[in-house]
Design an enzyme around this catalytic site. Structure first.
Site, PDB file in Angstrom:
ATOM      1  N   HIS A 195       0.805  -1.218   0.000  1.00 51.21           N
ATOM      2  CA  HIS A 195       0.000   0.000   0.000  1.00 51.21           C
ATOM      3  C   HIS A 195       0.833   1.261   0.000  1.00 51.21           C
ATOM      4  CE1 HIS A 195      -3.180  -2.777   0.147  1.00 51.21           C
ATOM      5  NE2 HIS A 195      -3.863  -1.799  -0.431  1.00 51.21           N
ATOM      6  N   ARG A 302     -10.926   2.901  -1.586  1.00 49.79           N
ATOM      7  CA  ARG A 302     -10.457   1.869  -0.653  1.00 49.79           C
ATOM      8  C   ARG A 302     -10.842   2.271   0.774  1.00 49.79           C
ATOM      9  NH1 ARG A 302      -5.893   1.385  -4.578  1.00 49.79           N
ATOM     10  NH2 ARG A 302      -5.634  -0.823  -5.042  1.00 49.79           N
ATOM     11  N   ARG A 338     -15.723   0.644  -2.042  1.00 51.76           N
ATOM     12  CA  ARG A 338     -15.487  -0.775  -1.811  1.00 51.76           C
ATOM     13  C   ARG A 338     -15.637  -1.047  -0.321  1.00 51.76           C
ATOM     14  NH1 ARG A 338      -9.839  -3.477  -3.201  1.00 51.76           N
ATOM     15  NH2 ARG A 338      -9.117  -2.243  -1.454  1.00 51.76           N
ATOM     16  N   GLU A 439     -11.062 -11.050  -8.057  1.00 54.73           N
ATOM     17  CA  GLU A 439      -9.657 -11.011  -7.614  1.00 54.73           C
ATOM     18  C   GLU A 439      -9.098 -12.403  -7.376  1.00 54.73           C
ATOM     19  OE1 GLU A 439      -8.950  -7.415  -4.931  1.00 54.73           O
ATOM     20  OE2 GLU A 439     -10.835  -8.213  -4.176  1.00 54.73           O
ATOM     21  N   ASN A 462      -4.344  -6.796  -9.044  1.00 55.24           N
ATOM     22  CA  ASN A 462      -3.273  -6.928  -8.042  1.00 55.24           C
ATOM     23  C   ASN A 462      -3.395  -8.272  -7.325  1.00 55.24           C
ATOM     24  OD1 ASN A 462      -2.986  -4.311  -8.815  1.00 55.24           O
ATOM     25  ND2 ASN A 462      -3.788  -3.426  -6.933  1.00 55.24           N
ATOM     26  N   ASP A 463      -4.619  -8.569  -6.907  1.00 53.56           N
ATOM     27  CA  ASP A 463      -4.832  -9.844  -6.223  1.00 53.56           C
ATOM     28  C   ASP A 463      -5.023 -10.986  -7.203  1.00 53.56           C
ATOM     29  OD1 ASP A 463      -4.594  -9.503  -3.417  1.00 53.56           O
ATOM     30  OD2 ASP A 463      -6.320  -8.174  -3.508  1.00 53.56           O
ATOM     31  N   ARG A 473       2.134 -10.724  -3.050  1.00 50.87           N
ATOM     32  CA  ARG A 473       2.323  -9.415  -3.679  1.00 50.87           C
ATOM     33  C   ARG A 473       3.201  -8.460  -2.872  1.00 50.87           C
ATOM     34  NH1 ARG A 473      -3.741  -6.740  -3.435  1.00 50.87           N
ATOM     35  NH2 ARG A 473      -2.718  -4.727  -3.496  1.00 50.87           N
ATOM     36  N   CYS A 510      -9.791  -2.326 -11.871  1.00 52.64           N
ATOM     37  CA  CYS A 510      -9.278  -1.316 -10.941  1.00 52.64           C
ATOM     38  C   CYS A 510      -7.926  -1.725 -10.357  1.00 52.64           C
ATOM     39  CB  CYS A 510     -10.292  -1.015  -9.846  1.00 52.64           C
ATOM     40  SG  CYS A 510     -10.672  -2.451  -8.846  1.00 52.64           S
TER      41      CYS A 510
HETATM   42  C1  PEP Z   1      -6.655  -5.420  -6.610  1.00 50.41           C
HETATM   43  O1  PEP Z   1      -6.456  -6.431  -5.930  1.00 50.41           O
HETATM   44  O2  PEP Z   1      -6.348  -5.334  -7.818  1.00 50.41           O
HETATM   45  C2  PEP Z   1      -7.252  -4.216  -6.003  1.00 50.41           C
HETATM   46  C3  PEP Z   1      -7.586  -3.179  -6.724  1.00 50.41           C
HETATM   47  O3  PEP Z   1      -7.413  -4.225  -4.650  1.00 50.41           O
HETATM   48  P1  PEP Z   1      -6.232  -3.923  -3.602  1.00 50.41           P
HETATM   49  O4  PEP Z   1      -5.018  -3.527  -4.364  1.00 50.41           O
HETATM   50  O5  PEP Z   1      -6.718  -2.861  -2.692  1.00 50.41           O
HETATM   51  O6  PEP Z   1      -6.095  -5.248  -2.921  1.00 50.41           O
HETATM   52 MG    MG Z   2      -7.386  -6.560  -4.008  1.00 50.89          MG
END
Ligand code: PEP
Ligand code: MG
Length: 579
Positions: A195, A302, A338, A439, A462-463, A473, A510
């Site tokens: 983050h 978020r 979210r 995800e 991302n997930d 990650r 996203c």
């Molecule tokens: C993702 O997982 O792509 C996402 C947008 O959520 P976060 O990065 O907050 O886990």
């Molecule tokens: Mg995510």
């Protein structure tokens, strides 16, 4: 002459400035015996250090700009409170007197004793307080050792324009440093999807993480060049190199101002396909950045950031007020809030108590799983989001869905909360769109099921990449495996886009992939029409959209999707981007 430190470039841009080292990792402390007659001097030295630490923290607190998120202020308040605790202030004094040892050693011994107590605690929230103890102890040790703690806001001006080098930075620290005007940062640990990394991109701060740099390699005041795109920090360089980077920096600034010219233009391809560009935001100030970048709304809010760095859980009213203030800034633009995505790398001080320690938090009680287990945490948020929907175009999005059963449970709970609000005569939008994040590979593979029951889907790459490729990650050791172009990832994305189309349900993306202009054409060709990305990336993506001909993309994108060879896929991507 040149020397570089390499890492993972997580936020593009060039920063040229002097090094500012922030509390670097561990402090080495040794035991020394203090002669009896000097014991009280040692006690006085320790007490002076405690006073200094308090002054430093109070000064930091007073220097925080007014628009800073409340969670950051709470974080500093927690540390201030801990400095009042006798466990940290009186106990070391006793140890100095009993053991006739130096203050540093007494403090270390007390820290170790406290750490053991924290480790044995069942409550995960209290266990995380160990980190706070460590932060305070490190600050005290540095004062005792006469090291500059670099956190005195008198030094604020010294921070301006510097490149901060640290072991690690929390998201809260990153925001604070940004306010203090740093030009960029480099951290020894961290991955591109932490983050802190996501924040750096949102704030437009050039940054490198995972350098594994040792403290000896850089010193305060060293002139350095940070190249965020290449992930290198130049620690020695000649005039020609400096000139080259200054030129590049000027070009980047020029490019940024050219891109700003696109702000009010619609995102349309050369052959007239309309694309929607929305922003991802974590903090209040990102919402302003999103507006400045011409975002058509917020595609990912978020909400968990409101829960971080504080020891209490924000109630329904506080959450509602927060959402309403964002709606006010958005002046009628849509927002997708979210629901809480806590757990795994997103630690929250006020997580609900649990007897269970997850052996693998990314696969454990995270996001919607945590919320369904703790209705006391989830219901107030659902109420706040629903109530906010009475005041503007709000959608709700559920993270980490993985099964039909889970989805049914969420939808039932939302209906229950709606009825509750209705009975209480509280206003909300009965037709608030409810969407789900895709995800988890299971969700992507059964996207049709989710599409039938939801109003929209959003791909969280991302997930999705983390879970598809089985790579953590936030672990920089496996960052090299993190590949959005992996055939398995691309096929899953395509399946979701196709399922959305088949069921006439909008699909957005996203994850960070949506904000990377290298992938814009590929995603367009795969059928994606809604992108949500960090504000600084939006104009870059729009620029690519403006230069793309949809009719030209299909053939190469098909070749990419039908290819299993990573090298060939990369070559095809180059061809696609050069068309
Ligand atoms: C993702 O997982 O792509 C996402 C947008 O959520 P976060 O990065 O907050 O886990
Ligand atoms: Mg995510």
């Amino acid at each position: 002459m040149s020397a570089t430190i390499s890492g993972i470039g997580i936020s593009h841009g060039i920063a040229i400035g002097k090094v500012y080292r922030l509390e670097w990792g561990k402090v080495e402390v040794y035991e020394a015996t203090i002669p009896k007659e000097l014991i009280e001097d040692e006690v006085a030295k320790f007490r002076r250090a405690v006073r200094s630490a308090r002054q430093q923290l109070k000064a930091i607190r007073n220097s925080i700009p007014e628009n800073t998120a409340a969670d950051i202020i709470d974080f500093i308040d927690t540390h201030l409170l801990m400095l009042e605790d006798t466990m940290l202030t009186a106990a070391p004094v006793e140890l100095i007197r009993q053991r006739q040892c130096n203050a540093e050693w007494a403090l270390k011994s007390q820290r170790d004793a406290l750490a053991q107590v924290f480790d044995e605690m069942d409550d995960p929230y209290l266990r995380t307080r160990k980190d706070d103890v460590d932060h305070i102890v490190t600050r005290l040790q540095r004062i005792l050792l006469g090291e500059d703690t670099h956190t005195d806001p008198q030094n604020d001006e010294q921070l301006r324009g510097t490149i901060v080098v640290a072991h690690d930075l929390t998201p809260a620290e990153t925001v604070l440093l940004h306010h203090q005007g740093i030009a960029g940062f480099v951290t020894e640990s961290g991955g591109p999807l932490s983050h802190t990394a996501i924040l750096a991109r949102s704030l437009g701060l050039p940054a490198i993480v995972g350098t594994h740099v040792t403290p000896q390699q850089v010193h305060d005041g060293d002139a350095v060049i940070l190249d965020g795109a290449r992930g290198v920090l130049l620690t020695e360089f000649d005039d020609t190199t400096l000139k080259k980077y200054r030129r590049q920096q000027r070009q980047q600034q020029k490019r940024r101002s050219e891109l700003r010219g696109l702000k009010d233009k619609a995102a349309v391809t050369l052959d007239g396909t309309r694309i929607h560009l929305l922003a991802n935001v974590e903090l209040h100030e990102d919402v302003l950045a999103a507006r400045r970048a011409g975002a058509e709304g917020i595609g990912l809010y978020r909400s968990e950031f409101l829960f971080m760095n504080r020891s209490d859980i924000p109630g329904e009213e506080e959450q509602l007020q927060q959402y309403l203030s964002v709606l006010k800034i958005l002046k009628g633009l849509p927002i997708t809030i979210r629901t809480l995505d806590l757990g795994s790398d997103k630690e929250c001080g006020a997580e609900p108590p649990s007897e269970h320690i997850s052996p693998n938090p990314a696969l454990g009680l995270r996001a919607i799983r945590l919320c369904l287990k703790h209705a006391d945490l989830f219901r107030p948020q659902l109420r706040a989001i629903l109530r906010a929907s009475a005041k503007g175009p709000v959608s709700m999005m559920i993270p980490m869905l993985s099964s039909a059963q889970e989805l049914n449970e969420v939808l039932t709970l939302i209906e229950e909360v709606k009825e509750e609000l209705h009975r209480e005569r509280l206003a909300f939008d009965r037709n608030i769109p409810i969407g789900g994040m895709i995800e988890v590979p299971a969700a992507a593979l059964s996207a049709g099921l989710f599409a039938r029951k939801l109003d929209f889907l959003s791909i969280g790459t991302n997930d999705l990449i983390q879970y598809t490729l089985a790579i953590d990650r936030i672990d920089d050791e496996v960052t090299y495996l993190y590949d959005p172009l992996h055939p398995a990832v691309l096929r899953l994305i395509k399946m979701v886009i196709d399922a959305g189309r088949q069921h006439d349900v909008p699909v957005s993306m996203c994850g960070e992939m949506a904000g990377d202009p290298r992938y814009t054409r590929l995603l367009l060709g795969m059928g994606l029409r809604d992108f949500s990305a960090p504000p600084p990336s939006l104009l870059e993506v729009k620029n690519v959209i403006h230069k793309s001909l949809m009719t030209q993309l299909a053939a190469v994108v098909n070749d990419i999707l039908n290819n299993d060879d990573p090298a060939e896929i990369s070559e095809l991507l180059v061809i696609l981007n050069e068309m």
